[in-house]
Design a protein around this motif. Structure first.
Motif, PDB file in Angstrom:
ATOM      1  N   ASN A  28      21.082 -15.314  92.651  1.00 53.48           N
ATOM      2  CA  ASN A  28      19.814 -14.529  92.963  1.00 53.48           C
ATOM      3  C   ASN A  28      19.579 -13.269  91.970  1.00 53.48           C
ATOM      4  N   LEU A  29      20.130 -13.564  90.509  1.00 51.28           N
ATOM      5  CA  LEU A  29      20.104 -12.689  89.533  1.00 51.28           C
ATOM      6  C   LEU A  29      18.482 -12.321  89.072  1.00 51.28           C
ATOM      7  N   SER A  30      18.103 -10.960  88.899  1.00 53.59           N
ATOM      8  CA  SER A  30      16.866 -10.580  88.485  1.00 53.59           C
ATOM      9  C   SER A  30      17.039  -9.864  87.269  1.00 53.59           C
ATOM     10  N   THR A  31      17.913  -9.393  86.797  1.00 57.19           N
ATOM     11  CA  THR A  31      18.187  -8.968  85.535  1.00 57.19           C
ATOM     12  C   THR A  31      19.531  -9.076  84.885  1.00 57.19           C
ATOM     13  N   THR A  32      19.626  -8.960  83.545  1.00 57.40           N
ATOM     14  CA  THR A  32      20.845  -9.404  82.832  1.00 57.40           C
ATOM     15  C   THR A  32      22.023  -8.633  83.423  1.00 57.40           C
ATOM     16  N   THR A  33      23.156  -9.480  83.823  1.00 56.21           N
ATOM     17  CA  THR A  33      24.384  -8.982  84.364  1.00 56.21           C
ATOM     18  C   THR A  33      25.514  -9.229  83.682  1.00 56.21           C
ATOM     19  N   LYS A  34      26.656  -8.397  83.528  1.00 60.51           N
ATOM     20  CA  LYS A  34      27.775  -8.623  83.018  1.00 60.51           C
ATOM     21  C   LYS A  34      28.828  -8.957  84.064  1.00 60.51           C
ATOM     22  N   TYR A  35      29.765  -9.757  83.788  1.00 57.73           N
ATOM     23  CA  TYR A  35      30.869  -9.976  84.880  1.00 57.73           C
ATOM     24  C   TYR A  35      32.216 -10.184  84.265  1.00 57.73           C
ATOM     25  N   ARG A  36      33.097  -9.675  85.024  1.00 51.34           N
ATOM     26  CA  ARG A  36      34.485  -9.858  84.582  1.00 51.34           C
ATOM     27  C   ARG A  36      35.323  -9.668  85.607  1.00 51.34           C
ATOM     28  N   ALA A  37      36.598 -10.285  85.494  1.00 48.64           N
ATOM     29  CA  ALA A  37      37.580 -10.409  86.541  1.00 48.64           C
ATOM     30  C   ALA A  37      38.545  -9.228  86.212  1.00 48.64           C
ATOM     31  N   VAL A  38      39.164  -8.626  87.229  1.00 49.99           N
ATOM     32  CA  VAL A  38      40.313  -7.904  87.360  1.00 49.99           C
ATOM     33  C   VAL A  38      41.472  -8.459  87.512  1.00 49.99           C
ATOM     34  N   VAL A  39      42.560  -8.669  86.619  1.00 53.44           N
ATOM     35  CA  VAL A  39      43.535  -9.643  86.888  1.00 53.44           C
ATOM     36  C   VAL A  39      44.905  -8.941  86.980  1.00 53.44           C
ATOM     37  N   ALA A  40      45.953  -9.357  87.507  1.00 53.27           N
ATOM     38  CA  ALA A  40      47.227  -8.719  87.585  1.00 53.27           C
ATOM     39  C   ALA A  40      48.304  -9.991  87.990  1.00 53.27           C
ATOM     40  N   ASN A  41      49.543  -9.569  87.245  1.00 53.31           N
ATOM     41  CA  ASN A  41      50.613 -10.720  87.192  1.00 53.31           C
ATOM     42  C   ASN A  41      51.959  -9.844  87.690  1.00 53.31           C
ATOM     43  N   GLY A  42      52.321 -10.083  88.982  1.00 55.99           N
ATOM     44  CA  GLY A  42      53.626  -9.568  89.217  1.00 55.99           C
ATOM     45  C   GLY A  42      53.564  -8.162  89.196  1.00 55.99           C
ATOM     46  N   LEU A  43      54.333  -7.308  88.547  1.00 53.33           N
ATOM     47  CA  LEU A  43      54.549  -6.065  88.574  1.00 53.33           C
ATOM     48  C   LEU A  43      53.635  -5.352  87.252  1.00 53.33           C
ATOM     49  N   CYS A  44      53.180  -6.216  86.552  1.00 49.68           N
ATOM     50  CA  CYS A  44      52.054  -5.924  85.314  1.00 49.68           C
ATOM     51  C   CYS A  44      50.985  -5.118  85.989  1.00 49.68           C
ATOM     52  N   ALA A  45      50.544  -4.121  85.082  1.00 53.41           N
ATOM     53  CA  ALA A  45      49.361  -3.193  85.637  1.00 53.41           C
ATOM     54  C   ALA A  45      48.194  -4.280  85.564  1.00 53.41           C
ATOM     55  N   GLN A  46      46.935  -3.766  86.371  1.00 51.80           N
ATOM     56  CA  GLN A  46      45.694  -4.546  86.394  1.00 51.80           C
ATOM     57  C   GLN A  46      45.211  -4.596  85.013  1.00 51.80           C
ATOM     58  N   THR A  47      44.364  -5.643  84.615  1.00 52.89           N
ATOM     59  CA  THR A  47      43.798  -5.617  83.270  1.00 52.89           C
ATOM     60  C   THR A  47      42.415  -6.406  83.357  1.00 52.89           C
ATOM     61  N   ASN A  48      41.490  -6.191  82.693  1.00 45.45           N
ATOM     62  CA  ASN A  48      40.095  -6.713  82.718  1.00 45.45           C
ATOM     63  C   ASN A  48      40.163  -8.056  81.695  1.00 45.45           C
ATOM     64  N   SER A  49      39.505  -9.027  82.246  1.00 42.39           N
ATOM     65  CA  SER A  49      39.181 -10.149  81.464  1.00 42.39           C
ATOM     66  C   SER A  49      38.166  -9.746  80.496  1.00 42.39           C
ATOM     67  N   SER A  50      37.766 -10.987  79.520  1.00 47.67           N
ATOM     68  CA  SER A  50      36.725 -11.005  78.723  1.00 47.67           C
ATOM     69  C   SER A  50      35.504 -10.828  79.666  1.00 47.67           C
ATOM     70  N   VAL A  51      34.424 -10.441  79.076  1.00 41.27           N
ATOM     71  CA  VAL A  51      33.250 -10.258  79.843  1.00 41.27           C
ATOM     72  C   VAL A  51      32.278 -11.672  79.396  1.00 41.27           C
ATOM     73  N   ALA A  52      31.785 -11.962  80.537  1.00 42.01           N
ATOM     74  CA  ALA A  52      30.894 -13.039  80.811  1.00 42.01           C
ATOM     75  C   ALA A  52      29.366 -12.309  80.946  1.00 42.01           C
ATOM     76  N   ILE A  53      28.427 -12.772  80.206  1.00 41.04           N
ATOM     77  CA  ILE A  53      27.044 -12.276  80.219  1.00 41.04           C
ATOM     78  C   ILE A  53      25.839 -13.435  80.888  1.00 41.04           C
ATOM     79  N   ILE A  54      25.368 -13.042  81.722  1.00 38.13           N
ATOM     80  CA  ILE A  54      24.186 -13.832  82.288  1.00 38.13           C
ATOM     81  C   ILE A  54      22.906 -13.156  81.801  1.00 38.13           C
ATOM     82  N   THR A  55      22.212 -13.739  81.019  1.00 37.35           N
ATOM     83  CA  THR A  55      20.924 -13.060  80.571  1.00 37.35           C
ATOM     84  C   THR A  55      19.801 -13.725  81.454  1.00 37.35           C
TER      85      THR A  55
END
Length: 92
Positions: A28-55
């Motif tokens: 149900n998208l009505s405008t261009t939207t960017k998405y990313r995942a916030v990921v973490a592994n064990g004790l490592c700090a959280q980081t953002n994935s690459s961005v996906a854009i739905i136009t």
């Protein structure tokens, strides 16, 4: 995946999506939207994935020209699509 995030203004405003699966389906998208995942592994700090854009592009605005007339006693709208347009959904 800790969560997913979305933004419609280049990450000025971020909306958290509390889904932790490896995939996310946007609907149900009505405008261009960017998405990313916030990921973490064990004790490592959280980081953002690459961005996906739905136009999201605006619906075409077909126009009528030439010798086109509705049938007698018909109800609704008549549309004529420009040459080359396909997969157009119209509703009355």
């Amino acid at each position: 995946v800790v969560k997913w995030q979305q933004s419609t203004d280049n990450w000025i405003t971020t909306t958290d999506i509390l889904i932790t699966t490896d995939t996310y389906t946007a609907t149900n998208l009505s405008t261009t939207t960017k998405y990313r995942a916030v990921v973490a592994n064990g004790l490592c700090a959280q980081t953002n994935s690459s961005v996906a854009i739905i136009t999201v592009k605006a619906n075409p605005n077909p126009n009528m020209s030439g010798d086109i007339a509705p049938c007698e006693n018909s109800v609704g709208n008549i549309y004529r699509a420009a040459i080359g347009m396909s997969n157009i959904n119209l509703a009355t």
